[in-house]
Write an enzyme that holds these catalytic residues in place. Structure first.
Site, PDB file in Angstrom:
ATOM      1  N   ASP A  53     -16.405  39.855  46.038  1.00 18.78           N
ATOM      2  CA  ASP A  53     -15.208  39.177  46.523  1.00 18.78           C
ATOM      3  C   ASP A  53     -15.557  38.272  47.701  1.00 18.78           C
ATOM      4  OD1 ASP A  53     -12.543  38.507  46.706  1.00 18.78           O
ATOM      5  OD2 ASP A  53     -11.992  40.259  47.891  1.00 18.78           O
TER       6      ASP A  53
ATOM      7  N   HIS B 199     -18.345  29.871  44.206  1.00 23.64           N
ATOM      8  CA  HIS B 199     -18.842  30.598  43.035  1.00 23.64           C
ATOM      9  C   HIS B 199     -20.314  30.262  42.770  1.00 23.64           C
ATOM     10  CE1 HIS B 199     -14.858  32.024  42.314  1.00 23.64           C
ATOM     11  NE2 HIS B 199     -14.369  30.828  42.047  1.00 23.64           N
TER      12      HIS B 199
ATOM     13  N   LEU C 117     -33.953  48.138  34.780  1.00 26.01           N
ATOM     14  CA  LEU C 117     -32.585  48.112  35.287  1.00 26.01           C
ATOM     15  C   LEU C 117     -31.592  47.766  34.190  1.00 26.01           C
ATOM     16  CD1 LEU C 117     -30.678  48.075  37.862  1.00 26.01           C
ATOM     17  CD2 LEU C 117     -31.020  45.591  37.820  1.00 26.01           C
TER      18      LEU C 117
END
Length: 247
Positions: A25, A42, A136
């Site tokens: 956020d 972004h 991962l």
């Protein structure tokens, strides 16, 4: 094995989380503070994603789940949504070789059917390329919502009951859990939210039942390995009792 028993079977003194989930956020506020358009925030946030993935690989986390695009994000201005989705395609196509080289397995969780065919094809290619990787587990939540996840799972179970494959009294927690996103990987241990807000925003409502939470005022584009390290250090100080008592 129930979810609670699965969690309790782990060593409660484990100091590092196996699975970290992040609500990313603050991109828009970062851009505003810089006097730039929201899309610039972004774009800047992509570098933070790279840093978070690299950190997770280097610290041998089992899984990293990032909240990239919620179902509610469709309510944003159409121009911003279009720019976000184009950026999503660009990032997937440009980063997939690096992810594959680092043995990362990519999975997009959420309802991708609303995305363009071009974006869906990029997702499928990336997932297929990395599906055999053993490092991962990188999960990107896109057009995802925790309530949608649960309803979607309930519908699958309802069809099994309707077809006579399952009796209502056979439905347990693990029955529903097996039909939700992320059911095949380690439970979420730590949820991080950047940007100074203190809410979950419909993220992994089922999966974070026993997770620890860590909030920071740091806006997502400024999230780096030092902030991530701070979250892990805080996690290491927590006493996780899972409903039990201290020794």
């Amino acid at each position: 094995m129930s979810f609670e028993k699965q969690v309790q079977s782990r060593d409660n003194q484990e100091s590092q989380p196996r699975h970290v989930a992040i609500i990313m956020d603050g991109n828009g506020r970062w851009a505003r503070n810089q006097g730039k358009r929201r899309i610039s925030g972004h774009q800047a946030g992509i570098e933070s994603v790279r840093r978070a993935v690299s950190f997770s690989v280097n610290h041998h986390l089992d899984a990293l789940t990032l909240y990239a695009f919620s179902r509610e994000n469709w309510n944003r201005p159409a121009q911003e949504v279009m720019a976000l989705l184009e950026l999503f395609i660009l990032v997937i196509d440009s980063e997939i070789n690096s992810l594959h080289k680092n043995n990362v397995r990519l999975k997009i969780i959420g309802d991708i059917s609303r995305f363009s065919r071009r974006l869906q094809d990029s997702i499928c290619r990336a997932e297929d390329k990395t599906k055999k990787n053993k490092g991962l587990r990188l999960n990107i939540a896109a057009n995802y919502g925790g309530r949608w996840d649960i309803i979607h799972g309930v519908r699958k179970i309802a069809w099994q009951v309707k077809d006579g494959l399952l009796q209502p009294e056979q439905i347990e927690e693990e029955t529903l859990g097996a039909h939700l996103c992320l059911h095949k990987i380690a439970p979420v241990d730590l949820v991080i939210r950047t940007g100074g807000e203190y809410r979950i925003s419909n993220f992994l409502l089922w999966q974070i039942a026993y997770a620890e939470f860590w909030f920071t005022d740091t806006l997502w584009p400024d999230f780096d390995e030092y902030v991530f390290e701070g979250a892990l250090n805080a996690f290491a100080q927590r006493e996780r009792r899972f409903g039990g008592t201290s020794l």
